[in-house]
Design a protein around this motif. Structure first.
Motif, PDB file in Angstrom:
ATOM      1  N   ASP A 552       0.829  -1.208   0.000  1.00 17.62           N
ATOM      2  CA  ASP A 552       0.000   0.000   0.000  1.00 17.62           C
ATOM      3  C   ASP A 552       0.867   1.264   0.000  1.00 17.62           C
ATOM      4  O   ASP A 552       0.567   2.227  -0.706  1.00 17.62           O
ATOM      5  N   PHE A 555       2.123   1.720  -3.414  1.00 16.97           N
ATOM      6  CA  PHE A 555       1.065   2.245  -4.278  1.00 16.97           C
ATOM      7  C   PHE A 555       0.900   3.754  -4.072  1.00 16.97           C
ATOM      8  O   PHE A 555       0.803   4.516  -5.037  1.00 16.97           O
ATOM      9  N   ARG A 556       0.890   4.171  -2.813  1.00 20.10           N
ATOM     10  CA  ARG A 556       0.746   5.608  -2.510  1.00 20.10           C
ATOM     11  C   ARG A 556       1.854   6.414  -3.185  1.00 20.10           C
ATOM     12  O   ARG A 556       1.603   7.451  -3.818  1.00 20.10           O
ATOM     13  N   ARG A 613      -8.820  15.664 -10.793  1.00 21.06           N
ATOM     14  CA  ARG A 613      -8.757  14.863  -9.580  1.00 21.06           C
ATOM     15  C   ARG A 613      -7.333  14.460  -9.230  1.00 21.06           C
ATOM     16  O   ARG A 613      -7.090  13.924  -8.158  1.00 21.06           O
ATOM     17  N   LEU A 621      -2.993  11.192  -0.842  1.00 17.47           N
ATOM     18  CA  LEU A 621      -2.030  10.098  -0.648  1.00 17.47           C
ATOM     19  C   LEU A 621      -0.738  10.557   0.027  1.00 17.47           C
ATOM     20  O   LEU A 621      -0.124   9.787   0.779  1.00 17.47           O
TER      21      LEU A 621
ATOM     22  N   LEU B  85      -6.105  -2.769  -2.020  1.00 20.05           N
ATOM     23  CA  LEU B  85      -5.227  -1.875  -1.251  1.00 20.05           C
ATOM     24  C   LEU B  85      -6.032  -0.714  -0.664  1.00 20.05           C
ATOM     25  O   LEU B  85      -6.860  -0.105  -1.366  1.00 20.05           O
ATOM     26  N   PRO B  86      -5.795  -0.387   0.585  1.00 21.04           N
ATOM     27  CA  PRO B  86      -6.533   0.721   1.216  1.00 21.04           C
ATOM     28  C   PRO B  86      -6.402   2.027   0.443  1.00 21.04           C
ATOM     29  O   PRO B  86      -7.395   2.757   0.287  1.00 21.04           O
ATOM     30  N   SER B  87      -5.235   2.325  -0.015  1.00 21.82           N
ATOM     31  CA  SER B  87      -5.038   3.601  -0.722  1.00 21.82           C
ATOM     32  C   SER B  87      -5.795   3.620  -2.034  1.00 21.82           C
ATOM     33  O   SER B  87      -6.292   4.669  -2.474  1.00 21.82           O
ATOM     34  N   ALA B  88      -5.901   2.459  -2.688  1.00 16.02           N
ATOM     35  CA  ALA B  88      -6.657   2.392  -3.936  1.00 16.02           C
ATOM     36  C   ALA B  88      -8.141   2.614  -3.648  1.00 16.02           C
ATOM     37  O   ALA B  88      -8.850   3.302  -4.398  1.00 16.02           O
ATOM     38  N   THR B  90      -9.222   4.362  -1.238  1.00 16.67           N
ATOM     39  CA  THR B  90      -9.326   5.788  -0.921  1.00 16.67           C
ATOM     40  C   THR B  90      -9.530   6.606  -2.189  1.00 16.67           C
ATOM     41  O   THR B  90     -10.337   7.550  -2.229  1.00 16.67           O
ATOM     42  N   ILE B  91      -8.811   6.254  -3.208  1.00 19.67           N
ATOM     43  CA  ILE B  91      -8.942   6.999  -4.469  1.00 19.67           C
ATOM     44  C   ILE B  91     -10.371   6.890  -4.998  1.00 19.67           C
ATOM     45  O   ILE B  91     -10.977   7.889  -5.412  1.00 19.67           O
ATOM     46  N   ARG B  93     -12.939   6.338  -3.293  1.00 18.30           N
ATOM     47  CA  ARG B  93     -13.843   7.054  -2.393  1.00 18.30           C
ATOM     48  C   ARG B  93     -13.815   8.553  -2.657  1.00 18.30           C
ATOM     49  O   ARG B  93     -14.866   9.179  -2.815  1.00 18.30           O
ATOM     50  N   ILE B  94     -12.611   9.134  -2.703  1.00 19.57           N
ATOM     51  CA  ILE B  94     -12.541  10.587  -2.867  1.00 19.57           C
ATOM     52  C   ILE B  94     -13.009  11.021  -4.250  1.00 19.57           C
ATOM     53  O   ILE B  94     -13.421  12.163  -4.446  1.00 19.57           O
ATOM     54  N   CYS B  95     -12.970  10.114  -5.189  1.00 16.40           N
ATOM     55  CA  CYS B  95     -13.468  10.452  -6.528  1.00 16.40           C
ATOM     56  C   CYS B  95     -14.938  10.039  -6.683  1.00 16.40           C
ATOM     57  O   CYS B  95     -15.501  10.142  -7.780  1.00 16.40           O
TER      58      CYS B  95
END
Lengths: 645, 123
Positions: A552, A555-556, A613, A621, B85-88, B90-91, B93-95
Motif C-alpha cells: 500500500d 502504491f501511494r 482529480r 495520498l 489496497l486501502p489507498s486504492a 481511498t482513491i 472514495r474521494i473520486c
C-alpha cells in the motif's frame, strides 16, 4: 836512401794521372747519369703524354689526382660529361661533381694506406644537365714517387652504370612499395609510408585522395618546396574510369627523367590498387561496425539498486568487426535481464547474427524465468536459420530487490564478482550455442552482495595477451580497485587496465555495481510524454522494495508521483516537448519526492472532471504537498511518512 | 502482464473488463475503446474489475466516470470490483466512484448481481 828511385818517380806520376783520371771518370759518370736522367725524364714525359693521349682517346672517364685525392686531370669524356673546362675541373676538384651523399665513399679511397690494390666504388657524378648518374669509379695509387710525374699519385676511371643500377633499384623500389601497400589496410598510414618511400626519388611527395567527404591530402614528412623551385610530376590515381586522386612528386634540382616518370607511373598503379582494396575493406568494416552499434542497446536500465556501466571497444581499424554484444533491460516484474556474448566469426554476417540473437534473447526473456531455457530457445531459432552459427553467451536475470543473479553460461568466460576484497569466478558453463545443436544449459544462482561488482566481458579483453591467465588476474585486480572506489567507471577502468592502446579485437564489457540501500536515491530525467511514466513507476517499485515498504505504501508513492508527472505532461507542457526531473530519497522515516518541470504549470481546475482529480489524489495520498515555483521551474515536493524498519 | 494492462471477458454473458497490472494515462485511450466495446454487449451492465490493478491513476478514474455516465444514459449499469489496497480504495472514495456505482469484492459477485437484475437495469 836520400833520392828517389825510378819506381818512386812512377808513383808520383801515377798519383797525378790518377786524380785526373778520377775527375774525368766522375765527369763522364755524371754526364752518363745526367744523360740517363734526361732520357728517363724524356721517357716519362713521353709516358705521361702517352697516358694523356690514351686518356683523351678513351670514351670512358679517366682522371688523375694527387696523393690527397685532389683532381689534377680529367679527360675530355669527364669534361664533356660534367660540362666544365679543365681549369674549372682543376679549380673545383671533386666538389660539385660527386653527389654529396657519396663523398665519404670517395674520400675513403684516398685515405687508404695500402697502395697496392685497386679500389672500386659506386658513386653518383653530376652531369652537365644537373642529373646525377651512377658510376663505377676505379682508382689505383702509383707504387712509388718514381712512377709519379707532376704530383700524380692516383690514376682512375669512371664507368656509367646508371641505367643498370636504376633498373635494379626501380625493381627494388617497387617491390618495397608493394610490400608497404599490402602491409596495412589503414589507408592514411599506408599512403603516408609510400609517400615517404617516394622521396627516394623526389624531394617531396603528396597523395591527394578524393572521397565523399572531400579531398584528403597525405604527404611525406619532407619539407614541401616552393612552387618556383618545383619540378613536379603529377599522376592521376584511377580505378578504371573512377578518379581516386592524384600523386604529386616534386623535386627542386632537376626535372624527372623518363625512367623516373615510368617508375612513378608504376607506383601510382600500385597505390590505386591499394586504395581500392582499403576502401572496399573500410566499407565493409564500417557497415559491420554500424550494424554492431545499431544492435547494441541505446539505453541501459536506470535502477536505484544497480549502477550499470558498459563499454564496446571496436578493435583496431585493421581488425574485422566481431559479433560481440552486451545487453541489459528491465522486465515488467522489476527484474533485470542481462546478456553478453560473442558470435563466432567476423564481419557483416556476424554483426547481423548478433542482432538476431540479442533480439531473440529479449523476446524469450519476457516469458521465461529459466536462463538455461532461454538459451535453448535461442539455439533452436538459430539452428532453424543457419546450422553453422555458433555463439558463446551468458544470459541471466537479476532480482534487484532480493539481490540474486540467476544465469546460464554457454561457453562464455565466467562472470566475475568482486566483493569484500576478493574476486570470484561464478561457476557454471556449458558448450557454446550451436556447437552440438541440442545442448542444454543448467541455471545457476548467485547472491549479489551489497556494494559488490559483477563483471561480464567478451574474450577480446584477455585473449589478445600472450599470457591469458595473467590477463585474467589483471582484470581481477582492476575489479578490486573499482569495487573500492564508487567514483570509478568500472568498464572503462578494467579495459584501460588491460590495454594501453586500442585492442586488436572487439571487446564488450558489462559491469554492474550493486549499490547499498542507504546510498540509494532516484534521480531521473524523462521526456514529458505518457510513455515515460512507467519507467518511473518501475524505479519507485524497486526503491520501495529496498526500503521494505509494504504494497500500500508503494502504491501511494507510485500514484502520487505519477499524478504529479501527469500534471506536468498535461498542464505544464501540453503539446510541447519538455523534460521532467524526478528525485526521490529517503531521510530517516520520511520519503521525499521532487517532481520538476520547466513548463507553464497550473493547478487544474476541479471542474476538469477526472483530470482535475489528480491534485486531489496527490493531497490525499501524500502526507505533505508543497508546490514551489522558481522562475520557469515548478517543483512539486511530496513527503511520505513511513513506518519502515 | 499484457502490454495494455486490461482485458475484456464474458462471464455468463456479462461483459467484464479486468484491469491488470499498471493502467495509466498512456493506456487510457485503449481502455476507453475496450469499455465501449464491452458496452456493445447488451447485458444491461458492464463489470470493471480493479482487483488486479497494481497501479491506476486519475486518468483511469476519468475514463470510468465518463463510461459510467454513458452507460447510465443507455440504461445500463457500471459495476465495479474493488481493489484490495486501502489507498486504492481511498482513491475510489474521494473520486466518488464507489459512491456512484455498485461495488463488489469479486467478479463472481458482480456477475451474479447482474444476472439477478432485470433487463432494464434495475434490481
Amino acid at each position: 836512401m836520400g833520392g828517389y828511385e825510378a819506381g818512386d818517380v812512377g808513383i808520383f806520376y801515377d798519383w797525378r794521372l790518377g786524380v785526373l783520371s778520377l775527375i774525368v771518370a766522375l765527369v763522364v759518370a755524371l754526364l752518363a747519369v745526367t744523360t740517363r736522367l734526361r732520357i728517363r725524364h724524356a721517357m716519362l714525359n713521353a709516358s705521361l703524354q702517352r697516358l694523356r693521349v690514351v686518356a683523351e682517346a678513351n670514351p670512358s672517364i679517366v682522371w688523375t689526382a694527387d696523393l690527397a685525392g685532389n683532381l689534377l686531370f680529367g679527360n675530355a669524356a669527364l669534361l664533356e660529361y660534367a660540362g666544365v673546362t679543365l681549369d674549372e675541373l682543376s679549380a673545383n676538384g671533386w666538389h660539385g661533381l660527386v653527389h654529396h651523399s657519396d663523398r665519404a665513399a670517395l674520400n675513403g679511397i684516398f685515405e687508404r694506406s695500402d697502395p697496392d690494390d685497386g679500389t672500386v666504388v659506386e658513386i653518383r657524378l653530376r652531369r652537365a644537365d644537373g642529373a646525377y648518374r651512377w658510376h663505377t669509379l676505379r682508382a689505383r695509387r702509383l707504387r712509388d714517387k718514381a712512377q709519379a710525374r707532376g704530383g700524380v699519385r692516383w690514376v682512375g676511371s669512371c664507368a656509367d652504370v646508371h641505367d643498370r643500377n636504376f633498373a635494379a633499384s626501380m625493381t627494388s623500389f617497387l617491390a618495397e612499395a608493394s610490400e608497404l601497400l599490402t602491409a596495412s589496410l589503414e589507408l592514411d598510414r599506408l599512403l603516408h609510408s609510400v609517400a615517404e618511400l617516394a622521396c627516394r626519388y623526389a624531394d617531396s611527395c603528396v597523395i591527394e585522395l578524393r572521397g565523399d567527404a572531400g579531398t584528403r591530402i597525405i604527404s611525406s614528412s619532407s619539407e614541401i618546396l616552393l612552387d618556383s623551385q618545383l619540378s613536379t610530376l603529377e599522376i592521376p590515381l584511377r580505378a578504371g574510369e573512377r578518379v581516386l586522386g592524384r600523386l604529386l612528386c616534386s623535386r627542386g634540382v632537376r626535372a624527372f627523367n623518363e625512367g623516373e616518370r615510368a617508375l612513378f607511373d608504376h607506383l601510382a598503379t600500385r597505390i590505386s590498387s591499394a586504395i581500392v582494396n582499403a576502401q572496399s575493406y573500410q566499407r565493409e568494416h564500417h557497415l559491420a561496425e554500424t550494424l554492431q552499434k545499431e544492435f547494441l542497446p541505446v539505453n541501459l536500465p536506470t535502477l536505484e539498486g544497480i549502477d550499470f556501466d558498459v563499454l564496446y571497444a571496436v578493435g583496431g581499424p585493421e581488425s574485422d568487426v566481431g559479433g560481440d554484444w552486451y545487453d541489459a533491460f528491465e522486465l515488467p516484474d522489476g527484474r533485470v535481464a542481462i546478456s553478453i556474448g560473442d558470435i563466432a566469426g567476423h564481419g557483416v554476417r556476424s554483426a547481423a547474427t548478433m542482432g538476431r540473437v540479442r533480439h531473440a534473447l529479449r523476446d524469450f526473456a519476457l516469458d521465461s524465468t529459466e536462463p538455461g531455457d532461454v538459451l535453448e530457445r535461442v539455439q533452436r531459432v538459430l539452428m532453424l536459420e543457419d546450422r553453422s552459427t555458433m555463439a558463446t553467451a551468458i544470459f541471466g536475470y537479476i532480482d534487484p530487490v532480493a539481490g540474486v543473479l540467476t544465469y546460464a553460461n554457454a561457453g562464455h568466460p565466467d562472470p566475475l564478482l568482486a566483493s569484500d576484497g576478493a574476486v570470484i569466478a561464478l561457476p557454471g558453463g556449458g558448450l557454446p550455442i550451436g556447437l552440438t545443436g541440442n545442448e542444454r544449459w543448467k541455471t545457476y544462482t548467485a547472491p549479489l552482495p551489497e556494494s559488490g561488482l559483477l563483471l561480464l566481458y567478451t574474450d577480446g579483453l584477455v585473449e589478445q595477451h600472450r599470457d591469458i591467465v595473467a590477463a585474467q588476474e589483471r582484470v581481477k585486480a582492476a575489479m578490486l580497485e573499482v569495487a573500492a572506489d564508487p567514483g570509478i567507471r568500472a568498464a572503462q577502468y578494467v579495459k584501460d587496465a588491460l590495454f594501453e592502446e586500442a585492442p586488436r579485437d572487439d571487446v564488450a564489457i558489462l559491469a554492474m555495481r550493486l549499490i547499498h540501500p542507504t546510498e540509494q536515491r532516484i534521480a531521473l530525467s524523462i521526456s514529458a510524454v505518457p510513455a515515460s511514466a512507467s519507467a518511473v513507476r518501475g524505479a519507485l517499485k524497486r526503491f520501495a522494495g529496498r526500503l521494505k515498504l509494504d504494497d500500500d505504501a508503494t502504491f501511494r508513492l507510485q500514484v502520487a508521483v505519477g499524478e504529479a508527472i501527469n500534471n506536468a505532461i498535461e498542464h505544464a507542457y501540453g503539446a510541447r516537448m519538455g523534460t521532467i526531473e524526478i528525485r526521490v530519497w529517503c531521510d530517516e522515516q520520511t520519503i521525499h519526492a521532487e517532481i520538476s518541470d520547466s513548463g507553464s504549470w497550473r493547478v487544474p481546475r476541479e471542474r476538469d472532471e477526472g483530470r482535475g482529480r489528480g491534485m486531489t489524489i496527490i493531497h490525499e495520498l501524500a502526507d505533505d504537498v508543497n508546490i514551489e515555483r522558481r522562475g520557469n521551474t515548478t517543483n512539486v515536493v511530496l513527503q511520505f511518512a513511513t513506518d519502515r524498519p | 502482464m499484457s502490454e495494455l494492462g486490461f482485458r475484456a471477458e464474458l462471464h455468463d454473458g456479462v461483459p467484464v473488463v479486468r484491469l491488470v497490472g499498471d493502467v495509466d494515462m498512456r493506456s487510457a485511450p485503449a481502455l476507453r475503446e475496450t469499455l465501449l466495446g464491452a458496452a456493445q454487449i447488451d447485458a444491461g451492465a458492464v463489470v470493471v474489475s480493479l482487483r488486479d490493478a497494481a497501479y491506476f491513476d486519475s486518468s483511469v478514474i476519468y475514463e470510468l466516470s465518463a463510461f459510467g455516465e454513458r452507460l447510465g444514459r443507455n440504461r445500463q449499469a457500471l459495476l465495479i470490483v474493488l481493489p484490495t489496497l486501502p489507498s486504492a480504495l481511498t482513491i475510489l472514495r474521494i473520486c466518488r466512484l464507489s459512491e456512484r456505482y455498485d461495488s463488489y469484492a469479486s467478479v463472481e459477485e458482480a456477475v451474479s448481481s447482474v444476472r439477478g437484475r432485470t433487463l432494464d437495469g434495475t434490481r
